[in-house]
Design a protein around this motif. Structure first.
Motif: not given
Length: 143
Positions: A2-20
Motif C-alpha cells: 500500500r502506498r502512503i501519502s507524504k502527509d500520512a507518513q508524516y503523521q505516522r512518524n510524528r505519532r511514533k516520535e511523540l507517543t512514547p
C-alpha cells in the motif's frame, strides 16, 4: 504494498516520535491522560462528536419508521414526538432473537438498519406504548 501519502507518513512518524513521550496522538500538543492516548481536550471533543453522531442516526431511524415518515409514535392517537421518549419496536416481537443474531445494540443497530436500506418489520413507539405492547404479549403467554 500500500502506498502512503507524504502527509500520512508524516503523521505516522510524528505519532511514533511523540507517543512514547506521553503526548496526545490526536493533536500532538498536550500531554495524554494517564492510561490513554489522548488529552482531555481531544477526549471531550470526541465524546461530543460521538454523542451527536448517535443522536443523528437515532433521529434518522426513528423518523423513517415513525408515523408518516416523521419522528412520532405509530400508535393510534399518540402525539409523542420527543426523541428521548421514542423507541424502535420489532413488530413481530422477535427483538431478542435479532439481537442474538446480529450482536448489534443501540445506535449500532440503527446503523445496521440504515446500511440494509431500512427493512420492513419495525415501527417507532413511545415508551408507554412499547411497555403496553410487551405487557400484552406477556399476558398472552401466561394464559
Amino acid at each position: 504494498m500500500r502506498r502512503i501519502s507524504k502527509d500520512a507518513q508524516y503523521q505516522r512518524n510524528r505519532r511514533k516520535e511523540l507517543t512514547p513521550k506521553g503526548f496526545c496522538t490526536t493533536c500532538f500538543l498536550n500531554q495524554a491522560v494517564d492510561g490513554r492516548r489522548s488529552c482531555i481536550k481531544c477526549l471531550t471533543h470526541d465524546r461530543k462528536r460521538m454523542r451527536l453522531r448517535c443522536l443523528r442516526i437515532r433521529n434518522e431511524t426513528l423518523s423513517y419508521y415513525g408515523k408518516g415518515g416523521k419522528l412520532s409514535c405509530c400508535a393510534r392517537g399518540c402525539t409523542v414526538i420527543n426523541i428521548y421518549m421514542l423507541t424502535l419496536d420489532h413488530i413481530k416481537d422477535n427483538g431478542k432473537q435479532e439481537r442474538d443474531d446480529t450482536g448489534k445494540l443501540g445506535w449500532l443497530f440503527y446503523e445496521w438498519l440504515k446500511k440494509r436500506g431500512y427493512p420492513e418489520g419495525y415501527q417507532t413507539l413511545c415508551a408507554n406504548h412499547q411497555f403496553l405492547k410487551e405487557a400484552k404479549r406477556r399476558r398472552r403467554n401466561w394464559l
